[in-house]
Design a protein around this motif. Structure first.
Motif, short mmCIF file in Angstrom:
data_model
loop_
_atom_site.label_atom_id
_atom_site.label_comp_id
_atom_site.label_asym_id
_atom_site.label_seq_id
_atom_site.Cartn_x
_atom_site.Cartn_y
_atom_site.Cartn_z
N ALA B 48 32.79 -3.79 2.68
CA ALA B 48 31.43 -3.82 3.22
C ALA B 48 31.11 -5.15 3.90
CB ALA B 48 30.43 -3.56 2.10
N GLY B 49 31.96 -6.16 3.67
CA GLY B 49 31.74 -7.44 4.33
C GLY B 49 30.82 -8.37 3.56
N PRO B 72 28.35 -7.14 8.40
CA PRO B 72 28.10 -5.99 7.52
C PRO B 72 27.31 -4.87 8.21
CG PRO B 72 27.69 -8.01 6.33
CD PRO B 72 27.99 -8.40 7.74
N GLU B 73 26.24 -5.25 8.96
CA GLU B 73 25.42 -4.20 9.58
C GLU B 73 26.19 -3.48 10.69
OE1 GLU B 73 24.69 -7.40 9.44
OE2 GLU B 73 23.81 -8.16 11.31
N ALA B 76 28.36 -0.95 9.07
CA ALA B 76 27.54 0.21 8.69
C ALA B 76 27.33 1.09 9.91
CB ALA B 76 26.20 -0.26 8.13
N ALA B 77 27.00 0.45 11.06
CA ALA B 77 26.72 1.22 12.26
C ALA B 77 27.98 1.91 12.78
CB ALA B 77 26.11 0.31 13.32
N PHE B 80 30.49 3.06 8.24
CA PHE B 80 30.97 2.75 6.89
C PHE B 80 29.78 2.70 5.93
CE2 PHE B 80 31.73 -0.27 3.48
CZ PHE B 80 32.89 0.26 2.94
N PHE B 81 29.91 3.31 4.80
CA PHE B 81 28.82 3.35 3.81
C PHE B 81 29.36 2.97 2.44
CE2 PHE B 81 26.21 5.25 0.55
CZ PHE B 81 24.92 5.01 0.99
N LEU B 82 28.61 2.09 1.76
CA LEU B 82 28.97 1.76 0.39
C LEU B 82 27.86 2.20 -0.55
CD1 LEU B 82 30.62 0.29 -1.83
CD2 LEU B 82 29.45 -1.82 -1.18
N THR B 101 14.18 2.39 9.28
CA THR B 101 14.65 1.17 9.93
C THR B 101 16.17 1.17 10.04
OG1 THR B 101 12.79 0.05 8.89
CG2 THR B 101 14.45 -1.35 9.89
N ALA B 102 16.83 1.52 8.92
CA ALA B 102 18.29 1.53 8.90
C ALA B 102 18.83 2.49 9.96
CB ALA B 102 18.79 1.91 7.51
N GLU B 105 18.19 1.22 13.52
CA GLU B 105 19.05 0.09 13.85
C GLU B 105 20.46 0.57 14.17
OE1 GLU B 105 18.50 -3.03 14.44
OE2 GLU B 105 16.37 -3.08 13.92
N GLN B 106 20.94 1.51 13.37
CA GLN B 106 22.28 2.04 13.62
C GLN B 106 22.33 2.77 14.95
OE1 GLN B 106 24.49 3.94 10.55
NE2 GLN B 106 23.74 2.61 8.91
N GLN B 158 20.84 8.36 0.48
CA GLN B 158 20.95 7.50 1.67
C GLN B 158 22.21 7.83 2.46
OE1 GLN B 158 20.29 3.24 0.90
NE2 GLN B 158 19.19 3.83 -0.94
N LEU B 162 22.37 8.88 6.36
CA LEU B 162 23.02 8.02 7.36
C LEU B 162 24.30 8.63 7.91
CD1 LEU B 162 22.34 4.60 5.61
CD2 LEU B 162 21.18 5.50 7.63
N ASN C 432 21.83 -5.08 5.08
CA ASN C 432 22.93 -5.16 6.06
C ASN C 432 23.84 -3.96 5.94
OD1 ASN C 432 23.51 -8.78 5.82
ND2 ASN C 432 22.05 -7.62 7.04
N GLN C 433 24.20 -3.62 4.71
CA GLN C 433 25.16 -2.53 4.50
C GLN C 433 24.60 -1.21 5.03
OE1 GLN C 433 26.21 0.48 3.00
NE2 GLN C 433 28.06 -0.13 4.11
N ARG C 434 23.27 -1.11 5.03
CA ARG C 434 22.69 0.12 5.56
C ARG C 434 22.51 0.04 7.07
NH1 ARG C 434 24.42 1.45 1.34
NH2 ARG C 434 23.21 2.18 -0.45
N GLY C 435 22.98 -1.08 7.66
CA GLY C 435 22.92 -1.19 9.11
C GLY C 435 21.77 -2.02 9.64
N ILE C 436 21.01 -2.66 8.76
CA ILE C 436 19.85 -3.43 9.20
C ILE C 436 20.24 -4.90 9.35
CG2 ILE C 436 17.47 -4.09 8.62
CD1 ILE C 436 17.39 -1.52 6.85
#
Lengths: 444, 249, 478
Positions: B48-49, B72-73, B76-77, B80-82, B101-102, B105-106, B158, B162, C432-436
Motif C-alpha cells: 500500500a506504500g 499511496p493514493e 489506490a487509483a 489497489f485496495f487494502l 471524495t475517495a 479523487e480516483q 469500501q 471503489l 491515501n490508501q483510498r485514493g485521497i
C-alpha cells in the motif's frame, strides 16, 4: 520601591549583617536587587491571582534569631510505622540533624546536612548549583527568601548511588512571637542516583508565622527522585513553598504535595524537563475547611522532545475554605513527541467554599499528546444513595466517597508504609471534620 | 497482474521481509498464512506504500507499472485496495463524504468526471446490501465507534464501492464472530471476478472455508517458503507450522 | 452542508481584497473631544448621546491598552486613525438611489441587497465603513412590529429604546476598546423583537471596511422581548492593504423572559498577507445578558480572518433557568494571532452553559482559547460543560488554552475538557490508501474535526455568504 511593606524589609536587610560564606553573599545581594524591583506580589498580579497576601503581610514579624533554647524538634519524632527514615530538621530557619542521622554512615560521597555548613565545606559543589534555578524566577517571594535565608537542608547523592531508606525532613515553625521564616534547601542527584525525600511541615506555638521556603532540586541523567510533602500546620500559618526541579535526560521524578491542615498555603511547583525522555509525575491533594486557603501553582516545562508528564490535583473544600489551582504546561518549539496530561478535580462540600482553577496550556510543537480536564462539583448523589441503600449512614457514606475521591492521589505514593500512614491521616482529617481542624496528632 | 521480486523491507531499521517473491494473476484468489511476526502485515503495508516501511531491495510491478514509483493514493487509483487490519477512526468525517471524495479523487486521476450525486447514492445503496451493512453506519463518522465486526464490514463495503483490481485483505477475519465472518466472506466472494485478484492474509484456516483460495502460501521469516493449494491450509490448521520449520532445517 | 466552509476560507487566497471606488467623506485623523463632537453632530444626535460619547472618551483617555492576552500587538497610534468615513450619498429611500459602485461591491461579496433576488428570506443591513448602506425587508418586518434598522436610524426613530438598552450590557467603561467604541461608534444595526414575536427570517448585518486609514467602530444592539425569537448573522470582509486597520465593535444582546437569540458570525476580515503585512486588528466586545427567566442566548462563530483577534463573546446568565451556548471554530494561519473564547457568568438559579471551542493553528500563527466560567454565590444548580480542542497543523505554530473556572456555590457542576492533537499519520495514510491525496485528506480531517461547530450555523448563511458555502451530500442521504 516606596511601598512601606517592602520598605520595612529593605531596611531590615540593610541591618542584618551576618557574614556568610561567599556563595550566600553574592546570591543575597542579587536577591536584594531583584526584590527591590519586584516587591511582594500584590492582588493585581496574575501569578498570585488566587493568593492574597495583603493581610498576612500586614502583620509585624520578627526574623528568626537562630537560637533555640530547647530542642523542640525532639518532640516531633514524626515516626511512621514501618519506615526507618533518616530524620533531619529545619527549626525556624536553622538546620538540625537527629542523633540517629548524625551517626548514620552513608555510601561513599553522600552528603546530607546543613546548607550553611555545606557552603563552607563543599563550596565548589554548592556554588555550582546554589541559586541557579531560583535566580531565574520572577517572583518577589523567592527573591525575598534569598535576602534572608541563611541555612537549610542540603543533600548530595553521587553517581549511581541509591539511598535505600527514605530521607525525612521535618520543618518546624516554632515560637511565641510572630516570625517571618526563610530557609533554602538544595538537593543534588548525580547521574543514576536514587533517593526519596519526605518533607513534613509543622508549627508549634501560638504565634503568626509567615513561612517562605525554597527548595532547588537538580536531577541528573537517569536519576530518580521522589518528593513527598505533607503540610500539617496551623490556621495562623502563611505557608509559601517554592519547589524548583530541574530534570536532565531520562531522569524520573515523582512529586506529591499534600495539604491536610493549614492557614494560607501557596505551593509553587516548577518541573523543568530539560533533557529528552525525562518523566515528571506531579500529584496533589488538599483538604480545606474553616477559612483555609490553598493555592497550588504548578508549571511543567517541556523544553525537550520525548518527555512525559502527568499531573493530578484533587481538592475537598468545606467551610469557608478557598482553593486555587493553576496548571501551566508549556511545550517548547521542537519538543516533539511530548506527552502531557493534566487533571484538576474538586469537590465543594459547603455553600461558602470556593474553588478557582486555571489550566494554562501553551503549546508550540505539533506532534504532542496533551490533554487536560477540570471539574468542580459535588459528591456523586447516585453513589451516595447506593451506599445508603446498603445500610451505610449518610455521614459514613459521605466520608467513604471523599476518601475514595482522594485515594487516586494517595495510590501514587511509592512508599507503602507512607501510603498507609497518609490514608490513616486523611481518614482522621476527614473525620475530625469542620469544627476541629486538629493538628497532626498522629505524628507527635 | 502483481509481480513481487526479491522484496526486502525494514521497519525501524529491522529487516522484516527478506527476499519475498510472489506472482498474482487476474481472477485468482491467494491466501498468505504464517506464524506471528513472519511479515504478513508488513507485506500488506509495503504494497500500500505505507511510509513507515522502507523497501531496501526488490521490485513490485502492478499492471505493468513500477509500484515503487507511486504514492499511496496513486496506487489506490491504479486499482489497489487494502482492507486494514486496524481501520483508523476519522472523527467528524462521514463515510458518505469520505467515500465520495475517495471515488472522485480516483476518477480525477484516471481522467474521469466526478460521479453524479444520484449515481453515487444509487451505488451506495446497492453495495450496502452486498455486505448487509446497516444504513446508519454510512452516516456515521468513518469507523468512529464501530465495533470490530462493523469496521471489517465497512472495509469490504469500501472495497465494493471503489471496485479495485487487486484487493489485499489483511487479517479481515480477526475479531469477527461466525455470522460476521460469513457476511464478510460472502461480500468478498460476490466481488470476485475474472478481472479482479484477491490476496487474503490470515492466521486461521476458518476464513478459507468461506473464501476458497486458488493458491495458499506460507510466509515464514520474511519469505514465502511453501506454496500449494487449499489442502496446504488444512494441513497447517491441523499440524501447525512446526513441520515447515523442520523442512527448512 | 457547512462542511466546506473551512476548506474554502483556509485553502484559498483571500477573495474579498478588492477596494471600491466611491466618493467617501472622511474626517481628519486623530481623536479628541472635538472629533467626538463632530461625529455626533454629523449624525445629528441628541444631547444625551453626545454626553455619553464624551464620558466614554474622557474615561478612555485615562486607560491603557490591555496586555494580558496572548498577543503581540504592535504599538497603535490612536491619533493617526480616522474615526469616521462614509460613502457620501446616504439617507436613501430606494435601492435606485444607492451608488451603483456600492451595489456592485455587495454583489461581488455575494450579499443580495435587491430584495426580489433573494432566494430565502434573509433581511440584510449592509454597513460600509462607518454607515449603514441599506437595510432590506424593512417593511415585511415592520408589519410584525420588528425593528431592524441602522443604529443611527434607531437613535432618531426609537430614542427611548436605544437609551434604555444601550450600554446596559457593555458599559462605556467596560474595557479599553469598549470605551473607545462608545466614544466614536459610527453605525451598526439595531434590532428589537416585540413580545411574543418569532422573527420569520434571519436578520443579517454585513460589515465592510473600504476606506483607507480608517477604523471601523460599529455598535449592534439586539433586544428580544418576552417570548420572542431571533436568529442573527454577521459577516465581514475588508480590502487587502499593507497597513493594519482597527476594528473595535460592540455587540449587546438582551434576552427577556423566555426569549431566544442566536447570534452567528463568520468573521472573515482581511488577515494580512503570507508575510504578516497588513490585516485587520479585530478587538471586539460582544456580550449578551439572559435577563429574563428561561431566556437563551447562543453565540456561534467561525473565525478565519483578521491579523489579530481579541474577542470573547460572553453571556451573563441572570434570569433563573436561563441558558447560554458558545460554539467556536478559530482558524489561524501564516502570522495571524487570535486570543478568543468566552465568559459565562452564572448568577441566576438553575442556569446552564455549554462551551465548545475548536482551534486550528497553521503556519506561524498563535491561537489561544481563553475562557471564564464563573458561578456566583446565589447561582444554585449551575451547570457548565466546556470542551476546548486544539489542532496543530505545523511545527511552528502555537495552540494555547486558558480556561478559568471560579465556583462559589457548592451545588454547581462545572466541567472542562481539552485536548491538543495533530492529524495522525495513520489517518492520512488511510485516506491515501483510498485514493485521497494528502492535501485533500488534511482538509477532510480538519472539517471533520470542526463539524460539531459548523453544524450550528444556520442554513440561511448559505444564501447570504454563497461564496463560503457549498451544499454537499452531507445529511441528504437517508
Amino acid at each position: 520601591m516606596d511601598n512601606s511593606k517592602e520598605a520595612q524589609y529593605i531596611d531590615l536587610y540593610r541591618n542584618v549583617r551576618e557574614v556568610q560564606s561567599s556563595v550566600f553573599e553574592a546570591y543575597r545581594k542579587a536577591s536584594f536587587e531583584r526584590f527591590k524591583r519586584l516587591g511582594f506580589p500584590d492582588d493585581k498580579s496574575e501569578q498570585y491571582k488566587y493568593t492574597n497576601l495583603t493581610e498576612a503581610l500586614s502583620v509585624d514579624y520578627g526574623l528568626d534569631n537562630h537560637n533555640q533554647k530547647e530542642l523542640i524538634y525532639e518532640a516531633f519524632t514524626c515516626a511512621i510505622p514501618g519506615i526507618r527514615s533518616h530524620l533531619y530538621f529545619v527549626v525556624n530557619d536553622t538546620f538540625y540533624a537527629s542523633d540517629e542521622a548524625k551517626n548514620q554512615v552513608f555510601p561513599q560521597g553522600v552528603v546530607i546536612g546543613s546548607l550553611k555548613e555545606a557552603s563552607r565545606l563543599y563550596s565548589d559543589l554548592v556554588a555550582k548549583y546554589f541559586g541557579k534555578l531560583s535566580e531565574k524566577e520572577e517572583d518577589g517571594l523567592i527573591a525575598f527568601n534569598g535576602m534572608f535565608a541563611h541555612d537549610g537542608f542540603f543533600m548530595y547523592v553521587p553517581e549511581n548511588v541509591t539511598i535505600d531508606r527514605p530521607i525525612q525532613l521535618v520543618n518546624i515553625s516554632e515560637g511565641n512571637t510572630n516570625q517571618l521564616l526563610n530557609s533554602h534547601n538544595l538537593i543534588i542527584l548525580e547521574r543514576g542516583a536514587k533517593v526519596q525525600l519526605l518533607v513534613c511541615d509543622h508549627t508549634e506555638g501560638n504565634a503568626r508565622f509567615f513561612v517562605n521556603r525554597l527548595t532547588e532540586v537538580h536531577v541528573a541523567e537517569e536519576a530518580t527522585y521522589e518528593h513527598y510533602k505533607i503540610e500539617n500546620t496551623s490556621s495562623d500559618t502563611t505557608h509559601i513553598s517554592s519547589l524548583l526541579i530541574d530534570q536532565k535526560e531520562s531522569s524520573k521524578t515523582l512529586t506529591t504535595i499534600l495539604t491536610l491542615n493549614n492557614g494560607l498555603t501557596r505551593n509553587n511547583i516548577s518541573l523543568m524537563l530539560n533533557g529528552e525522555y525525562a518523566e515528571g509525575l506531579l500529584y496533589g491533594m488538599a483538604v480545606g475547611d474553616l477559612d483555609q486557603k490553598v493555592d497550588n501553582h504548578t508549571s511543567i516545562l517541556h523544553n525537550k522532545p520525548n518527555c512525559h508528564s502527568t499531573e493530578l490535583f484533587k481538592y475537598i473544600l468545606g467551610g469557608e475554605s478557598q482553593g486555587g489551582f493553576t496548571g501551566r504546561i508549556y511545550v517548547a518549539e521542537d519538543a516533539q513527541k511530548t506527552e502531557a496530561y493534566q487533571n484538576s478535580k474538586n469537590i465543594l462540600l459547603s455553600t461558602t467554599a470556593r474553588m478557582r482553577t486555571k489550566p494554562q496550556l501553551e503549546i508550540y510543537a505539533d506532534d504532542v499528546r496533551c490533554s487536560h480536564g477540570a471539574t468542580i462539583g459535588q459528591l456523586d448523589e447516585t453513589a451516595m444513595f447506593y451506599l445508603r441503600s446498603r445500610g451505610i449512614s449518610e455521614d459514613e457514606a459521605r466520608l467513604l466517597l471523599m476518601y475514595a475521591f482522594a485515594a487516586d492521589v494517595i495510590e501514587n505514593i511509592r512508599i507503602e508504609a507512607l501510603k498507609d500512614r497518609i490514608k490513616l491521616m486523611l481518614e482522621h482529617r476527614l473525620r475530625s471534620g469542620v469544627s476541629q481542624a486538629a493538628s497532626c496528632i498522629l505524628c507527635r | 497482474m502483481l509481480e513481487i521480486k526479491n522484496l526486502h523491507a525494514d521497519v525501524n531499521g529491522r529487516e522484516i521481509l527478506k527476499g519475498l517473491n510472489l506472482q498474482v494473476n487476474a481472477g485468482e484468489i491467494h491466501a498468505i498464512m504464517g506464524p506471528n511476526g513472519a511479515g504478513k502485515s508488513t507485506l500488506a503495508s509495503v504494497l500500500a506504500g505505507n511510509p513507515a516501511f522502507e523497501v531496501t531491495e526488490g521490485e513490485i510491478t502492478f499492471l505493468g507499472k513500477d509500484f515503487m514509483e507511486l504514492a499511496p493514493e496513486e496506487r489506490a487509483a491504479e486499482g489497489f485496495f487494502l482492507s486494514f487490519q486496524y481501520p483508523v477512526e476519522i472523527p467528524g468525517v462521514s463515510m458518505v463524504n469520505f467515500l465520495r471524495t475517495a471515488m472522485n479523487e480516483q476518477r480525477k486521476y484516471r481522467g474521469q468526471e466526478p460521479i453524479p450525486a444520484s449515481d453515487f447514492l444509487r451505488l451506495m445503496k446497492e453495495k450496502k446490501e452486498l455486505v448487509e451493512m446497516q444504513s446508519n453506519l454510512t452516516n456515521r463518522s468513518v469507523n468512529e465507534g464501530f465495533s470490530g465486526g462493523e469496521k471489517k464490514r465497512s472495509e469490504i463495503f469500501q472495497m465494493a464501492m471503489l471496485e479495485p483490481r487487486l484487493a489485499v485483505l489483511d487479517e479481515t477475519d480477526s475479531g469477527l464472530d461466525i455470522d460476521a465472518l460469513r457476511i464478510v466472506a460472502n461480500g468478498v466472494n460476490k466481488l470476485a471476478s475474472p478481472e479482479r485478484a484477491i490476496i487474503v492474509i490470515t492466521h486461521y484456516q476458518r476464513l478459507l472455508d468461506y473464501i476458497v483460495p486458488d493458491f495458499v502460501h506460507v510466509l515464514f521469516d520474511g519469505r514465502i517458503v511453501k506454496s500449494g493449494n487449499k489442502d496446504l491450509a488444512l494441513r497447517l490448521e491441523s499440524e501447525g507450522y512446526d513441520w515447515i520449520k523442520k523442512e527448512l532445517e | 452542508m457547512s462542511e466546506d466552509i473551512l476548506e474554502q476560507v483556509t485553502q484559498s487566497e483571500y477573495k474579498y481584497g478588492f477596494t471600491t471606488d466611491v466618493e467617501t467623506e472622511i474626517v481628519p485623523p486623530g481623536l479628541s473631544e472635538d472629533i467626538v463632537r463632530l461625529i455626533s453632530q454629523k449624525k445629528n444626535e441628541p444631547e444625551w448621546l453626545l454626553e455619553f460619547r464624551l464620558k466614554a472618551y474622557r474615561h478612555w483617555a485615562k486607560m491603557k491598552m490591555p496586555n494580558w492576552a496572548y498577543l503581540k500587538i504592535p504599538e497603535i497610534d490612536y491619533q493617526s486613525i480616522s474615526y469616521y468615513a462614509a460613502p457620501k450619498k446616504k439617507n436613501l429611500n430606494s435601492l435606485d438611489e444607492v451608488d451603483p459602485e456600492l451595489l456592485k461591491t455587495f454583489d461581488k461579496l455575494g450579499i443580495p441587497l435587491e430584495e426580489q433576488k433573494i432566494l430565502s428570506g434573509v433581511a440584510v443591513d449592509a454597513v460600509m465603513d462607518s454607515v449603514s448602506v441599506k437595510t432590506t425587508f424593512k417593511k415585511e418586518l415592520a408589519e410584525r412590529g420588528i425593528i431592524f434598522c441602522s443604529f443611527s436610524e434607531a437613535v432618531q426613530e426609537y430614542p427611548d429604546l436605544v437609551k434604555q438598552y444601550m450600554a446596559s450590557v457593555v458599559p462605556y467603561d467596560d474595557n479599553f476598546f469598549a470605551a473607545l467604541n462608545s466614544a466614536v461608534f459610527s453605525d451598526g444595526s439595531f434590532v428589537y423583537i416585540p413580545k411574543g414575536v418569532r422573527c420569520p427570517m434571519e436578520l443579517s448585518t454585513y460589515f465592510r471596511i473600504n476606506a483607507i486609514n480608517t477604523g471601523q467602530f460599529e455598535r449592534t444592539l439586539i433586544v428580544a422581548d418576552d417570548d420572542s425569537y431571533v436568529s442573527y448573522l454577521e459577516g465581514c470582509t475588508a480590502p487587502m492593504r499593507d497597513e493594519n486597520q482597527l476594528h473595535a465593535a460592540i455587540v449587546e444582546i438582551v434576552a427577556m423572559n423566555n426569549a431566544e437569540v442566536k447570534y452567528s458570525t463568520v468573521q472573515n476580515w482581511y488577515p494580512g498577507d503570507k508575510k504578516g503585512r497588513g490585516g485587520i486588528y479585530n478587538f471586539v466586545t460582544k456580550r449578551g445578558i439572559c435577563k429574563g427567566k428561561n431566556s437563551r442566548i447562543s453565540w456561534t462563530q467561525v473565525e478565519t480572518g483578521s491579523a489579530i483577534t481579541w474577542k470573547y463573546p460572553s453571556c451573563i446568565l441572570k434570569g433563573d433557568n436561563s441558558s447560554a451556548e458558545f460554539y467556536s471554530v478559530a482558524v489561524t494561519n501564516n502570522h495571524q494571532q487570535a486570543d478568543t473564547g468566552t465568559k459565562m457568568i452564572h448568577l441566576g438559579k438553575n442556569t446552564s452553559s455549554h462551551i465548545l471551542s475548536k482551534g486550528i493553528s497553521a503556519g506561524l500563527s498563535q491561537n489561544s482559547y481563553r475562557g471564564l466560567v464563573y458561578v456566583g454565590k446565589e447561582a444554585e444548580n449551575a451547570r457548565n460543560f466546556s470542551q476546548c480542542d486544539s489542532m496543530l497543523l505545523s511545527d511552528r505554530c502555537g495552540a494555547h488554552t486558558f480556561p478559568y473556572m471560579e465556583v462559589n456555590n457548592d451545588s454547581a457542576v462545572v466541567e472542562h475538557e481539552a485536548t491538543t492533537s495533530k492529524i495522525s499519520e495513520d489517518q492520512i495514510f488511510y485516506c491515501n490508501q483510498r485514493g485521497i491525496p494528502t492535501e485533500e485528506a488534511v482538509g477532510l480531517i480538519v472539517n471533520g474535526y470542526a463539524k460539531e461547530v459548523l453544524n450550528k450555523l444556520p442554513m440561511e448563511f448559505a444564501v447570504e455568504a454563497q461564496k463560503l458555502l457549498q451544499i454537499t451530500l452531507e445529511g441528504s442521504v437517508g
